[in-house]
Design an enzyme around this catalytic site. Structure first.
Site, mmCIF file in Angstrom:
data_model
loop_
_atom_site.group_PDB
_atom_site.id
_atom_site.type_symbol
_atom_site.label_atom_id
_atom_site.label_comp_id
_atom_site.label_asym_id
_atom_site.label_seq_id
_atom_site.Cartn_x
_atom_site.Cartn_y
_atom_site.Cartn_z
ATOM 1 N N CYS A 1 99.955 54.757 57.059
ATOM 2 C CA CYS A 1 100.652 54.584 55.784
ATOM 3 C C CYS A 1 101.317 55.888 55.324
ATOM 4 O O CYS A 1 102.341 56.287 55.852
ATOM 5 C CB CYS A 1 99.694 54.038 54.727
ATOM 6 S SG CYS A 1 100.529 53.291 53.314
ATOM 7 N N HIS B 1 97.434 49.218 57.028
ATOM 8 C CA HIS B 1 96.078 49.766 57.044
ATOM 9 C C HIS B 1 95.212 49.011 58.052
ATOM 10 O O HIS B 1 94.751 47.899 57.764
ATOM 11 C CB HIS B 1 95.445 49.685 55.651
ATOM 12 C CG HIS B 1 96.035 50.635 54.664
ATOM 13 N ND1 HIS B 1 95.564 51.923 54.498
ATOM 14 C CD2 HIS B 1 97.082 50.504 53.815
ATOM 15 C CE1 HIS B 1 96.286 52.535 53.579
ATOM 16 N NE2 HIS B 1 97.207 51.700 53.140
ATOM 17 N N GLU C 1 92.213 49.734 58.896
ATOM 18 C CA GLU C 1 90.793 49.876 58.581
ATOM 19 C C GLU C 1 90.249 48.770 57.677
ATOM 20 O O GLU C 1 89.025 48.588 57.581
ATOM 21 C CB GLU C 1 90.521 51.248 57.946
ATOM 22 C CG GLU C 1 91.099 51.455 56.554
ATOM 23 C CD GLU C 1 92.546 51.937 56.532
ATOM 24 O OE1 GLU C 1 92.972 52.485 55.503
ATOM 25 O OE2 GLU C 1 93.251 51.748 57.543
#
Length: 510
Positions: free
Chosen positions: A79, A168, A170
């Site tokens: 990002c 993202h 994660e």
């Protein structure tokens, strides 16, 4: 421990989550502020650049010297990290007036190691304000989405490449995000999974032996997971050179002090139990404001602990069960004003007692502490215990705290927890507890009218306590709990169930 992944934190709310995902892959990693010195870069195996709440076009935007990193180690830029690389290396980043937030689907434009085992149109999660309009020279576009022309790009070099993701990986909303991370770690960076509870115990005990030598250590233990596992590690290194202090502050759950103390003593831990109930009740007398309660409990604990410490001789170290989130949250990306909380949970003790600190768990997350405890042979009764606040029941008794109120809440809470355990729900819940409210309600018991207290039951599920959802305990179980509390705990005639999420509500009421 030869492998180390470094996460450079630009202030993202997801930074800890990145670290957890890397650790789940069996690879050790640490989080550092973005401005950490790069003098040890030769010891790093890979670098991940986190997201950020800032725009690269902001006046307050965070910048680092990327040329000091690029080409030295494999890099994954997430990002803000991806935008920073584009902005600093000749690409073009546009500051949008609207955040791009929510689900999107990847359209792969080229095959690459990063996409191994990733399905077509894989769902990813966007959360950014800037858009990358043009990638730098020397980089190759790998994927887009229906709304984002540049979703994934990488450097053309194969040795220590740079991968940039606009989404993202994660978060769980990126359905194959863990696969993307493992592809980067194992196939791009060519790391090996050697971070295990056993390897942690072996290296930590060795380090403790070298660090502590024949010195004596004193440590406060609470019956909780962190302090218990920390104490076992130190004891494995130095044996009875460790003295543990377990204080009964009169604010624990019913029979907890006696049960936990016996378990400690049976395990061979060198522990001294201190009955200080009355001191804490006296210190809390007439105090209703939550923060003042916390301060009163904290000050009294320090006084009790200091008294016990002075009865011992030649103590050099204070052991603490500090874990990694405590360390991370005590560091601020944009100066002291943004710090979430102070680091040490027993404030002032090291300085007051002139002791050095030893914190064997300060590199672990909570779930990792439990795994280490399992390997150490610590009882499941301790490892599976729900989190419990340091000030204990004082902040679950709304209003002033008295001995009678403590006993009342202990009885109600014991019934609540007993039913959760017997029904199999205790292990499905992250944290459960009872709250004694500062109100009375009208009731009818037999032929008599009653005017007695109200207890609220709280149960939440969470990964780390930062956010929490209320737990949907079946109505029939709640009915049994309510019925038994009202029938058996004299002084309570009404039970309610808290269905608030965090945010906006906190897990504890105070």
């Amino acid at each position: 421990m030869n492998q180390k992944v470094i996460i450079l934190d630009f202030g993202s709310q997801y930074t800890q989550l990145i670290a957890r995902r890397v650790r789940e892959c069996g690879i050790y990693c640490e989080i550092f502020r973005y401005d950490v010195s790069l003098k040890n870069i030769s010891e790093w195996s890979a670098v991940i650049l986190s997201g950020s709440p800032f725009s690269v076009k902001d006046d307050r935007a965070i910048h680092i010297k990327l040329n000091d990193l690029i080409g030295k180690v494999p890099i994954l830029a997430i990002c803000y990290g991806a935008q920073l690389i584009a902005d600093q290396h000749g690409g073009h980043v546009h500051q949008s007036q609207h955040r791009e937030y929510g689900k999107a689907h990847l359209k792969k434009l080229h095959d690459d190691l990063i996409f191994d085992d990733i399905s077509e149109n894989s769902q990813v999660w966007m959360s950014h304000a800037d858009s990358i309009k043009e990638i730098p020279t020397g980089y190759r576009l790998l994927a887009s989405t229906e709304k984002i022309p540049i979703a994934v790009y990488r450097s053309e070099v194969n040795h220590n490449p740079v991968y940039c993701l606009q989404f993202h990986p994660e978060v769980t909303h990126t359905l194959e995000g863990k696969t993307i991370l493992t592809n980067f770690l194992f196939k791009v960076a060519k790391l090996q999974a050697d971070w295990t509870p056993d390897s942690f115990i072996e290296s930590t005990v060795s380090e403790l032996k070298e660090k502590l030598g024949n010195d004596k250590v004193i440590m406060a233990i609470s019956g909780g997971v962190d302090s218990t596992v920390g104490a076992y590690l130190i004891q494995r290194a130095i044996g009875h050179q460790l003295t543990c202090i377990f204080v009964d502050n009169g604010l624990l759950r019913k029979d907890e002090f006696e049960e936990v103390l016996e378990a400690y003593q049976q395990s061979g831990l060198n522990v001294k139990g201190i009955d200080a109930k009355q001191l804490f009740w006296d210190a809390l007398k007439g105090i209703s404001e939550p923060e003042l309660k916390r301060k009163a409990v904290g000050k009294t604990f320090i006084d009790v602990f200091e008294t016990e410490a002075h009865q011992l001789t030649d103590i050099k170290w204070l052991g603490q069960g500090t874990i990694y989130p405590d360390v991370i949250e005590s560091q601020s990306v944009h100066g002291p004003s943004a710090t979430i909380k102070s680091h040490h949970n027993v404030g002032g003790l090291p300085e007051k007692l002139h002791l050095k600190l030893v914190e064997p768990l300060k590199s672990l997350f909570k779930d990792e502490v439990r795994k280490v405890g399992k390997v150490l042979g610590i009882s499941d009764n301790i490892l599976s215990r729900h989190p419990f606040p340091g000030p204990g029941l004082s902040i679950r008794i709304l209003g002033d705290v008295t001995e009678d109120k403590v006993h009342l809440l202990q009885e109600a809470d014991a019934i609540y927890i007993k039913h959760l355990k017997s029904s199999g729900w205790y292990d499905k819940i992250w944290q459960a507890g009872s709250v004694l409210l500062p109100i009375q309600s009208v009731g009818v018991m037999g032929d008599e009218r009653t005017y007695e207290r109200v207890v609220a039951l709280r149960a939440v599920n969470s990964l780390d306590g930062m956010t929490a959802e209320w737990t949907h305990i079946p109505y029939e179980i709640l009915a049994k709990i309510s019925n038994e509390i009202i029938n058996q705990v004299k002084g309570i005639n009404r039970v309610v169930y808290d269905i608030s999420t965090k945010p906006p509500s906190t897990i504890e009421w105070e």
